[in-house]
Design a protein around this motif. Structure first.
Motif, mmCIF file in Angstrom:
data_model
loop_
_atom_site.group_PDB
_atom_site.id
_atom_site.type_symbol
_atom_site.label_atom_id
_atom_site.label_comp_id
_atom_site.label_asym_id
_atom_site.label_seq_id
_atom_site.Cartn_x
_atom_site.Cartn_y
_atom_site.Cartn_z
ATOM 1 N N LEU A 139 19.594 -4.749 -8.259
ATOM 2 C CA LEU A 139 19.052 -3.772 -7.327
ATOM 3 C C LEU A 139 17.737 -4.265 -6.732
ATOM 4 N N ARG A 140 16.927 -4.908 -7.560
ATOM 5 C CA ARG A 140 15.644 -5.424 -7.092
ATOM 6 C C ARG A 140 15.824 -6.538 -6.069
ATOM 7 N N GLU A 141 16.827 -7.363 -6.249
ATOM 8 C CA GLU A 141 16.982 -8.529 -5.380
ATOM 9 C C GLU A 141 17.326 -8.150 -3.944
ATOM 10 N N VAL A 142 17.830 -6.944 -3.723
ATOM 11 C CA VAL A 142 18.124 -6.499 -2.359
ATOM 12 C C VAL A 142 16.832 -6.368 -1.562
ATOM 13 N N ASN A 143 15.794 -5.813 -2.207
ATOM 14 C CA ASN A 143 14.484 -5.697 -1.566
ATOM 15 C C ASN A 143 13.433 -5.559 -2.656
ATOM 16 N N GLU A 144 12.960 -6.676 -3.146
ATOM 17 C CA GLU A 144 11.994 -6.707 -4.249
ATOM 18 C C GLU A 144 10.746 -5.891 -3.934
ATOM 19 N N ALA A 145 10.254 -6.015 -2.705
ATOM 20 C CA ALA A 145 8.998 -5.355 -2.330
ATOM 21 C C ALA A 145 9.090 -3.837 -2.382
ATOM 22 N N ALA A 146 10.301 -3.283 -2.199
ATOM 23 C CA ALA A 146 10.456 -1.835 -2.160
ATOM 24 C C ALA A 146 10.261 -1.181 -3.523
ATOM 25 N N TYR A 147 10.281 -1.967 -4.596
ATOM 26 C CA TYR A 147 10.155 -1.412 -5.945
ATOM 27 C C TYR A 147 8.891 -1.894 -6.667
ATOM 28 N N THR A 148 8.082 -2.719 -6.016
ATOM 29 C CA THR A 148 6.952 -3.371 -6.675
ATOM 30 C C THR A 148 5.628 -2.844 -6.131
ATOM 31 N N PRO A 149 4.697 -2.425 -7.015
ATOM 32 C CA PRO A 149 3.399 -1.936 -6.532
ATOM 33 C C PRO A 149 2.602 -3.021 -5.809
ATOM 34 N N MET A 150 1.930 -2.617 -4.752
ATOM 35 C CA MET A 150 1.129 -3.537 -3.949
ATOM 36 C C MET A 150 -0.359 -3.420 -4.255
ATOM 37 N N MET A 151 -0.788 -2.251 -4.731
ATOM 38 C CA MET A 151 -2.216 -1.981 -4.879
ATOM 39 C C MET A 151 -2.611 -1.576 -6.296
ATOM 40 N N VAL A 152 -1.830 -0.651 -6.897
ATOM 41 C CA VAL A 152 -2.258 -0.073 -8.175
ATOM 42 C C VAL A 152 -1.076 0.035 -9.135
ATOM 43 N N SER A 153 -1.333 -0.299 -10.394
ATOM 44 C CA SER A 153 -0.308 -0.130 -11.431
ATOM 45 C C SER A 153 -0.536 1.181 -12.154
ATOM 46 N N ILE A 154 0.565 1.881 -12.424
ATOM 47 C CA ILE A 154 0.546 3.132 -13.181
ATOM 48 C C ILE A 154 1.565 3.003 -14.303
ATOM 49 N N GLY A 155 1.138 3.285 -15.535
ATOM 50 C CA GLY A 155 2.063 3.159 -16.648
ATOM 51 C C GLY A 155 2.198 1.723 -17.126
ATOM 52 N N PRO A 156 3.103 1.495 -18.081
ATOM 53 C CA PRO A 156 3.151 0.200 -18.777
ATOM 54 C C PRO A 156 3.915 -0.916 -18.077
ATOM 55 N N PHE A 157 4.876 -0.609 -17.193
ATOM 56 C CA PHE A 157 5.761 -1.656 -16.692
ATOM 57 C C PHE A 157 5.040 -2.720 -15.873
ATOM 58 N N HIS A 158 4.010 -2.341 -15.142
ATOM 59 C CA HIS A 158 3.257 -3.306 -14.330
ATOM 60 C C HIS A 158 1.809 -3.431 -14.803
ATOM 61 N N HIS A 159 1.532 -2.893 -15.962
ATOM 62 C CA HIS A 159 0.181 -2.961 -16.516
ATOM 63 C C HIS A 159 -0.173 -4.416 -16.844
ATOM 64 N N GLY A 160 -1.379 -4.822 -16.472
ATOM 65 C CA GLY A 160 -1.816 -6.185 -16.742
ATOM 66 C C GLY A 160 -1.462 -7.189 -15.669
ATOM 67 N N ASN A 161 -0.802 -6.745 -14.617
ATOM 68 C CA ASN A 161 -0.483 -7.635 -13.504
ATOM 69 C C ASN A 161 -1.789 -8.072 -12.834
ATOM 70 N N LYS A 162 -2.052 -9.383 -12.850
ATOM 71 C CA LYS A 162 -3.322 -9.896 -12.325
ATOM 72 C C LYS A 162 -3.496 -9.580 -10.845
ATOM 73 N N ARG A 163 -2.407 -9.508 -10.129
ATOM 74 C CA ARG A 163 -2.487 -9.237 -8.696
ATOM 75 C C ARG A 163 -3.045 -7.833 -8.426
ATOM 76 N N LEU A 164 -2.952 -6.944 -9.410
ATOM 77 C CA LEU A 164 -3.409 -5.564 -9.238
ATOM 78 C C LEU A 164 -4.738 -5.286 -9.950
ATOM 79 N N ASN A 165 -5.382 -6.325 -10.432
ATOM 80 C CA ASN A 165 -6.598 -6.149 -11.234
ATOM 81 C C ASN A 165 -7.747 -5.509 -10.465
ATOM 82 N N SER A 166 -7.777 -5.699 -9.140
ATOM 83 C CA SER A 166 -8.898 -5.176 -8.370
ATOM 84 C C SER A 166 -8.997 -3.655 -8.455
ATOM 85 N N MET A 167 -7.884 -2.972 -8.727
ATOM 86 C CA MET A 167 -7.897 -1.510 -8.806
ATOM 87 C C MET A 167 -8.282 -0.998 -10.189
ATOM 88 N N GLU A 168 -8.347 -1.867 -11.186
ATOM 89 C CA GLU A 168 -8.683 -1.410 -12.532
ATOM 90 C C GLU A 168 -10.101 -0.857 -12.580
#
Length: 439
Positions: free
Chosen positions: A38-67
């Motif tokens: 499902l993700r491979e159809v449009n990866e960007a549509a399911y992936t946070p661009m600015m802020v991580s909420i909850g555990p699945f994307h927690h620790g993503n370095k690309r989102l560190n600026s919002m911490e």
């Protein structure tokens, strides 16, 4: 030690760890990791661009600026109250920790303190962010792009259970927020109205009538005891789209046969009209060759909103996939940019992307790797009526005629040339007959 013994020892250790883990259950799980196909159809549509909420994307370095921003919002939120301490919030979350962990489709490999820190920070950030939308000046110096944050907050993988927000909110505002004591339901609704309602109801006049009491009566699900039935913010977006009278739906064995595209329906004589008086986006009305459709706004983030709501429906509501049905309907209606052109001309589509082929590409992708079945009976009846109209001999020949003679400029020129030649031949024949009688 042999390789086989090492493997068995490793397996035993993993099983012992699971003895102390909290597994999600079908009754508790509501936040899902999406499958790769499902993700491979449009990866960007399911992936946070600015802020991580909850555990699945927690620790993503690309989102560190919002911490740092989240910590600032946490600090600001805790400063709102005088009779509660930091430890009070930790205690509430620690008592709910097992329940919270079970809401996720995977075991979360975080120790208790790290997990509680993340949940508290993210929850207070969300509530404080929502409260900005009750202020006349919602600009905040630490927020770069509120539109990107809005988008990230509804992603299925980027969620907190709604009861966490409610518990923290109620602990902070015992009698509701400000005067007249606004509950978390209203605060959340007000945010969604500001951030997403122009997607759901593009007509401004109708949108102004979509008040909170109307929302509570026609959209917000509750148990008989009055308990709120909102799983998280992605679910809240779905609730905004779907009225209560469309839920639940009985299981049925009927299949929805493919429908013709908007272009073919138009060629067969179907008239498209925008329904300016319908606040329910999912309700289509057909009568005597006229199909009325509530206007839909297509924007850059429309695909993201629909994809995440539908992905949640696929896992959570096997017998009530109202948004999935709606998405399939548009997948049938729009197959080429010509279909978009017709619907945009009739006012049914408000195309804010600009290019018709971009809109057609979105609808083509929406149905990939989505389970279809147990369709809405209203849509099944609608498709049947439209197909019967188009398959009748009169309308079928009309469509063939339009397709053959009016679909391209050279065919139009050929048809008009043929008519002109026939007309000139007729004049020549009449002139010959007159001349014959005169002689």
């Amino acid at each position: 030690m042999s390789r086989e013994k090492i493997a068995l020892s490793s397996l035993k250790a993993e099983l012992e760890i699971m003895d102390h883990s909290e597994f999600p259950t079908p009754q508790s799980c509501c936040i899902y990791r999406l499958p790769p196909q499902l993700r491979e159809v449009n990866e960007a549509a399911y992936t946070p661009m600015m802020v991580s909420i909850g555990p699945f994307h927690h620790g993503n370095k690309r989102l560190n600026s919002m911490e740092e921003v989240k910590l600032w919002f946490l600090y600001k939120f805790l400063k709102r109250i005088q009779d509660r301490s930091f430890d009070d919030y930790v205690c509430v979350l620690r008592n709910q920790e097992i329940k919270i962990r079970r809401c996720y489709s995977e075991i979360i490999p975080m120790d208790s303190d790290e997990f509680i820190r993340m949940i508290l920070t993210d929850a207070c950030f969300i509530i404080e962010y929502f409260l900005l939308f009750l202020d006349e000046d919602r600009w905040h110096p630490k927020l770069w792009s509120m539109q990107d944050i809005d988008r990230d907050l509804i992603l299925l993988e980027n969620q907190l259970p709604f009861f966490v927000l409610k518990d923290i909110f109620d602990l902070t505002f015992l009698n509701g927020y400000n005067e007249p004591g606004l509950p978390i339901e209203y605060v959340t609704y007000n945010y969604f109205y500001s951030a997403f309602m122009f997607h759901i109801v593009p007509n401004r006049r109708l949108r102004e009538n979509l008040t909170f009491p109307y929302f509570v009566q026609h959209h917000l699900p509750r148990l008989p005891d009055g308990t709120l039935q909102v799983q998280h913010l992605c679910d809240m977006l779905r609730i905004c789209y779907v009225r209560l009278d469309q839920l639940p739906r009985e299981d049925n064995d009927n299949e929805m046969k493919p429908i013709y595209s908007a272009c073919k329906l138009h060629d067969a004589g179907i008239k498209f009209e925008v329904n300016e008086d319908e606040v329910n986006l999912l309700k289509l009305q057909y009568s005597k060759g006229v199909l009325k459709i509530p206007r839909i706004s297509i924007q850059d983030d429309t695909e993201t909103l629909l994809r995440n709501v539908v992905a949640f429906e696929q896992r959570q509501f096997p017998l009530s996939r109202s948004m999935t049905d709606y998405m399939v309907l548009w997948e049938h209606f729009i197959r080429t940019e010509k279909d978009v052109e017709i619907l945009e001309e009739k006012g049914v589509i408000k195309n804010l992307i600009g290019e018709n082929d971009a809109v057609a590409s979105i609808t083509k992708r929406l149905g990939r790797h989505i389970i279809h079945g147990n369709f809405n009976n209203d849509y099944i009846s609608l498709f049947k009526e439209l197909n019967e109209f188009c398959d009748s001999p009169c309308h079928r020949y009309k469509a063939i005629f339009k397709q053959q003679y009016w679909s391209t400029p050279w065919r139009i020129a050929s048809f008009l040339g043929g008519i002109l030649l026939l007309f000139l031949t007729l004049i020549q024949t009449i002139s010959s007959v007159i001349a014959l009688f005169q002689n």
